[in-house]
Design an enzyme around this catalytic site. Structure first.
Site, short mmCIF file in Angstrom:
data_model
loop_
_atom_site.label_atom_id
_atom_site.label_comp_id
_atom_site.label_asym_id
_atom_site.label_seq_id
_atom_site.Cartn_x
_atom_site.Cartn_y
_atom_site.Cartn_z
N SER A 178 -0.96 6.91 -7.91
CA SER A 178 -1.46 5.66 -7.32
C SER A 178 -2.93 5.39 -7.60
CB SER A 178 -1.21 5.67 -5.81
OG SER A 178 -1.82 6.79 -5.21
N HIS A 206 4.64 2.71 -7.48
CA HIS A 206 3.89 1.88 -8.43
C HIS A 206 4.61 1.69 -9.76
CE1 HIS A 206 0.41 1.80 -5.77
NE2 HIS A 206 0.74 3.03 -5.48
N LYS A 238 4.41 -3.57 -2.75
CA LYS A 238 3.58 -3.58 -3.96
C LYS A 238 4.17 -4.61 -4.94
CE LYS A 238 2.35 1.14 -2.74
NZ LYS A 238 1.58 0.74 -1.59
C1 LIG Z 1 2.63 6.45 -4.10
C2 LIG Z 1 2.63 5.78 -2.77
N1 LIG Z 1 3.58 6.08 -1.89
C3 LIG Z 1 3.63 5.50 -0.67
C4 LIG Z 1 2.71 4.56 -0.29
C5 LIG Z 1 2.79 3.97 1.07
O1 LIG Z 1 3.56 2.83 1.07
P1 LIG Z 1 3.42 1.77 2.26
O2 LIG Z 1 2.16 1.02 1.99
O3 LIG Z 1 4.65 0.96 2.21
O4 LIG Z 1 3.31 2.59 3.53
C6 LIG Z 1 1.70 4.19 -1.21
C7 LIG Z 1 0.67 3.18 -0.93
O5 LIG Z 1 0.38 2.67 0.04
C8 LIG Z 1 1.67 4.82 -2.46
O6 LIG Z 1 0.70 4.51 -3.33
#
Ligand SMILES: Cc1ncc(COP(=O)(O)O)c(C=O)c1O
Length: 405
Positions: A178, A206, A238
């Site tokens: 990320s 992502h 996203k």
């Molecule tokens: C790789 C990854 N997993 C999970 C999340 C969390 O997702 P959410 O924003 O839906 O809680 C994020 C970013 O926020 C992320 O970059």
């Protein structure tokens, strides 16, 4: 006094250049936003395909609210599981080519729920050092042993797996990292899982919508299916532009999560109207290849321009293009310079990234124009020129990982 104690802790955060301040948005998400009362070109959102404010997605949200109201009213297992949730799960299963999918309210909760349901005391969770915080927190919550291996270091992972006495071993990785934008070595991770009897969990937050044929994500790049990677986590906030998350896999996995994932069971279902909006976004993401093609062209344009400036970028072909600057103050200063020139790109600092690797996490969306990318590059070039002798041009490549927690 507890208030003095907190003031002191806040002052320490400020002294380290780690204080976070929120900007207030007065516009929908998009390429141009109104932020703190100013119009700015946005280069830091995860709305990669430009769907968060797409008219069809907004209309579906509105229709969903008219049919289902504002909230789900209960958890999925009580009486909150609507037809809209159910239909979205079926469509996500089809999109990912898996037997079933299960909605969670956020990606953070999906990761906590999955890891703590599948692993427990006596088990071991193996995680890349640069994994998202929610994956690390899931392992900590599970009570299993957490072994972190150096970023993408398959030899270290292999050794840790060979040394592990645990019967249940989870190998957990971001699909696209990320904060760095690079792809995990997914084929080799699947091979390691096969050799050592591990279960592979990939969080493709992502990659889904952006990479692979029809946006089906990172796994399709490597030809990996649900028996190579039994647990696929995806997020909906996203590339799909809405909110929520899901896990996709074989039927037994989904049934087990329904019984045991606490962050699925003990929380209100996301609003059904959001599920309706996501169904519209999924359709657009699936069908409109031009969004991915455009993104890819913009990323190439940025990388070519950054190379001309002498900026060293990460090995990323995703819309995440970090410019690593090292010191927290340098990242804040670059972010300020961009802001003054009309761009929004927030500084990303520890603990989100390892100490000494503060950065601008530049992201692109299908809606950006070439002129906006060129303008961003020009401003970055001007900022570099103001630094005189000091240069950030040598900084790049995979940063060192943080210490073991
Ligand atoms: C790789 C990854 N997993 C999970 C999340 C969390 O997702 P959410 O924003 O839906 O809680 C994020 C970013 O926020 C992320 O970059």
């Amino acid at each position: 006094m507890w208030r003095d104690d907190l003031r002191e802790r806040l002052a320490a955060i400020e002294r380290q250049g780690l204080y976070r301040r929120r900007r207030v948005m007065d516009s929908p998400q998009g390429v141009e936003v109104v932020c703190d009362g100013r119009r700015r070109v946005n280069f830091c959102s995860n709305d990669y395909l430009g769907l968060a404010n797409h008219p069809e997605v907004v209309a579906a949200l509105r229709r969903g609210a008219e049919r289902y109201g504002a909230g789900a009213g209960a958890a999925h297992l009580v009486c909150g599981h609507s037809r809209a949730h159910h239909a979205l799960e079926e469509e996500l299963a089809e999109f990912t080519g898996r037997e079933r999918a299960l909605l969670f309210s956020t990606g953070y909760m999906a990761n906590l729920g999955v890891i703590s349901a599948l692993a427990g005391r006596g088990d071991t969770v193996f995680e890349d050092r640069l994994n998202h915080a929610s994956l690390l927190d899931g392992a900590l919550l599970s009570g299993a042993r957490l072994k972190r291996y150096a970023h993408a270091d398959l030899a270290a992972l292999g050794t840790a797996l060979a040394d592990s006495p645990s019967k249940t071993r989870l190998i957990v990785s971001d699909g696209v990292f990320s904060m760095d934008g690079d792809l995990a070595p997914l084929g080799a991770l699947a091979q390691a899982a096969r050799e050592h009897g591990g279960w592979l969990v990939i969080d493709d937050a992502h990659g889904l919508g952006v990479l692979g044929e029809k946006g089906r994500g990172s796994l399709t790049r490597f030809g990996l299916g649900q028996d190579d990677v039994p647990v696929l986590v995806g997020t909906l906030g996203k590339a799909f532009g809405t909110f929520g998350a899901f896990v996709a896999g074989r039927s037994e996995l989904i049934e087990f999560l329904i019984q045991r994932a606490r962050s699925y069971i003990y929380t209100t279902a996301l609003p059904p109207a959001v599920a309706e909006a996501t169904r519209a976004a999924l359709r657009l993401a699936w069908e409109e290849n031009w969004r991915r093609e455009r993104l890819s062209r913009l990323v190439h344009r940025f990388r070519a321009g950054a190379a001309q400036l002498g900026l060293c970028l990460m090995t990323s072909e995703s819309p995440i293009q970090p410019v690593v600057l090292g010191a927290n103050e340098a990242a804040l200063d670059a972010s300020r310079a961009l802001w003054n020139a009309g761009f929004l790109a927030s500084a990303i600092r520890p603990p989100t990234v390892p100490a000494g690797t503060a950065r601008l996490r530049i992201t692109f969306t299908a809606g950006h124009t070439e002129a906006q990318v060129d303008g961003l590059l020009e401003t970055l070039g001007e900022w570099l020129a103001t630094l005189g002798g000091t240069s950030f041009r040598a900084i790049g490549g995979a940063p060192p990982g943080p210490d073991e927690p």
